[in-house]
Design an enzyme around this catalytic site. Sequence first.
Site, PDB file in Angstrom:
ATOM      1  N   ALA A  77      -8.448   4.910  -0.348  1.00 42.96           N
ATOM      2  CA  ALA A  77      -9.394   3.766  -0.030  1.00 42.96           C
ATOM      3  C   ALA A  77      -8.487   2.563   0.044  1.00 42.96           C
ATOM      4  O   ALA A  77      -8.609   1.852   1.146  1.00 42.96           O
ATOM      5  CB  ALA A  77     -10.332   3.573  -1.143  1.00 42.96           C
ATOM      6  N   PHE A  78      -7.387   2.597  -1.016  1.00 39.18           N
ATOM      7  CA  PHE A  78      -6.258   1.207  -0.694  1.00 39.18           C
ATOM      8  C   PHE A  78      -5.752   1.233   0.670  1.00 39.18           C
ATOM      9  O   PHE A  78      -5.549   0.082   1.351  1.00 39.18           O
ATOM     10  CB  PHE A  78      -5.371   1.488  -1.573  1.00 39.18           C
ATOM     11  CG  PHE A  78      -4.313   0.503  -1.985  1.00 39.18           C
ATOM     12  CD1 PHE A  78      -4.699  -0.620  -2.673  1.00 39.18           C
ATOM     13  CD2 PHE A  78      -3.032   0.523  -1.302  1.00 39.18           C
ATOM     14  CE1 PHE A  78      -3.885  -1.712  -2.975  1.00 39.18           C
ATOM     15  CE2 PHE A  78      -2.406  -0.922  -1.454  1.00 39.18           C
ATOM     16  CZ  PHE A  78      -2.698  -1.948  -2.373  1.00 39.18           C
ATOM     17  N   VAL A 103     -14.281   5.463  -4.517  1.00 37.83           N
ATOM     18  CA  VAL A 103     -13.501   5.095  -5.401  1.00 37.83           C
ATOM     19  C   VAL A 103     -14.508   5.125  -6.799  1.00 37.83           C
ATOM     20  O   VAL A 103     -15.629   4.591  -6.876  1.00 37.83           O
ATOM     21  CB  VAL A 103     -13.036   3.712  -5.430  1.00 37.83           C
ATOM     22  CG1 VAL A 103     -12.055   3.053  -6.534  1.00 37.83           C
ATOM     23  CG2 VAL A 103     -12.468   3.176  -3.989  1.00 37.83           C
ATOM     24  N   ILE A 104     -14.117   5.957  -7.697  1.00 43.25           N
ATOM     25  CA  ILE A 104     -14.852   6.399  -9.028  1.00 43.25           C
ATOM     26  C   ILE A 104     -14.279   6.220  -9.970  1.00 43.25           C
ATOM     27  O   ILE A 104     -13.110   6.301 -10.452  1.00 43.25           O
ATOM     28  CB  ILE A 104     -15.112   7.866  -9.009  1.00 43.25           C
ATOM     29  CG1 ILE A 104     -15.799   8.320  -7.600  1.00 43.25           C
ATOM     30  CG2 ILE A 104     -15.931   8.368  -9.982  1.00 43.25           C
ATOM     31  CD1 ILE A 104     -15.975   9.882  -7.459  1.00 43.25           C
ATOM     32  N   HIS A 110      -6.910   2.012 -12.544  1.00 43.40           N
ATOM     33  CA  HIS A 110      -6.961   0.838 -11.552  1.00 43.40           C
ATOM     34  C   HIS A 110      -7.862   0.694 -10.615  1.00 43.40           C
ATOM     35  O   HIS A 110      -8.086   0.176  -9.304  1.00 43.40           O
ATOM     36  CB  HIS A 110      -5.570   0.763 -10.825  1.00 43.40           C
ATOM     37  CG  HIS A 110      -5.297   1.985 -10.258  1.00 43.40           C
ATOM     38  ND1 HIS A 110      -4.985   3.500 -10.602  1.00 43.40           N
ATOM     39  CD2 HIS A 110      -4.823   2.109  -8.863  1.00 43.40           C
ATOM     40  CE1 HIS A 110      -4.424   4.146  -9.496  1.00 43.40           C
ATOM     41  NE2 HIS A 110      -4.447   3.201  -8.585  1.00 43.40           N
TER      42      HIS A 110
HETATM   43  N1  INI Z   1      -8.314   6.333  -4.064  1.00 40.42           N
HETATM   44  C1  INI Z   1      -9.317   6.526  -3.633  1.00 40.42           C
HETATM   45  O1  INI Z   1     -10.035   6.503  -2.584  1.00 40.42           O
HETATM   46  N2  INI Z   1     -10.507   6.548  -4.778  1.00 40.42           N
HETATM   47  C2  INI Z   1     -10.102   6.731  -6.069  1.00 40.42           C
HETATM   48  O2  INI Z   1     -11.103   6.866  -7.019  1.00 40.42           O
HETATM   49  C3  INI Z   1      -8.735   6.465  -6.321  1.00 40.42           C
HETATM   50  N3  INI Z   1      -8.369   6.401  -7.541  1.00 40.42           N
HETATM   51  O3  INI Z   1      -9.139   6.844  -8.635  1.00 40.42           O
HETATM   52  O4  INI Z   1      -7.155   6.076  -7.977  1.00 40.42           O
HETATM   53  C4  INI Z   1      -7.840   6.123  -5.419  1.00 40.42           C
HETATM   54  N4  INI Z   1      -6.528   5.892  -5.607  1.00 40.42           N
HETATM   55  C5  INI Z   1      -5.509   6.040  -4.501  1.00 40.42           C
HETATM   56  C6  INI Z   1      -5.292   4.908  -3.648  1.00 40.42           C
HETATM   57  O5  INI Z   1      -6.282   4.689  -2.902  1.00 40.42           O
HETATM   58  C7  INI Z   1      -4.008   4.927  -3.137  1.00 40.42           C
HETATM   59  O6  INI Z   1      -4.078   5.941  -2.013  1.00 40.42           O
HETATM   60  C8  INI Z   1      -2.770   5.152  -3.662  1.00 40.42           C
HETATM   61  O7  INI Z   1      -2.860   4.238  -4.855  1.00 40.42           O
HETATM   62  C9  INI Z   1      -1.415   4.709  -2.945  1.00 40.42           C
HETATM   63  O8  INI Z   1      -1.380   3.724  -2.557  1.00 40.42           O
END
Ligand code: INI
Length: 179
Positions: A77-78, A103-104, A110
């Site tokens: 999601a980031f 995002v759970i 984080h």
């Molecule tokens: N990304 C998600 O889409 N959902 C999540 O729940 C999640 N958790 O739990 O950490 C998550 N992390 C990855 C993040 O989106 C990035 O891809 C990563 O930090 C690299 O930039």
Amino acid sequence: MTSSKDTELDLTVAAVESARAGEALYGAHQGQGLRIGICCGKFNGGITTRLLQAALDALDEAGVAKADISIAWAPGAFELPLLAKAYATAPRPYDAVITLGAVIRGDTGHYDVVAGECARGVQDVQLTTGVPVIFGVLTTDTVEQALVRSLPDETNKGRESAHTALEMVNVLRSGSLGA
Ligand code: INI
């Protein structure tokens, strides 16, 4: 997520009050001729693909052609806002962008950072480009909640996001807001 029964829009009240203004603009769920970019997260992909399926069904029902839909996959999601910006600023910009993610809280320490930055980035992109970017990202405490919000029915967040995208494109092009 839609409003609860207690707070949902009464269309009769909306029509009565709208009639008191010089114009009232509504966006239809009409998709013919529109080009839609979909950014889909791979993280929690068992959930995001349920959102994607429902979004594609809704776009198809609304008349969006397969050739007018592009899907880009992000690690999580980031990363969704950056892909959304790419669609919104492409040489031939898309009419709307839908971001889909899950995002759970249980999955991560984080959670707040990932969910918050994703939402902030999505809003930044739509406000700076003027292209509607829809936040179809589930932010839940548990996997069970994410499963409920991605059921194959009218309440599916991906389906709602597709409708929101079409509604925003059409309302922004209507009446005194249109070209
Ligand atoms: N990304 C998600 O889409 N959902 C999540 O729940 C999640 N958790 O739990 O950490 C998550 N992390 C990855 C993040 O989106 C990035 O891809 C990563 O930090 C690299 O930039």
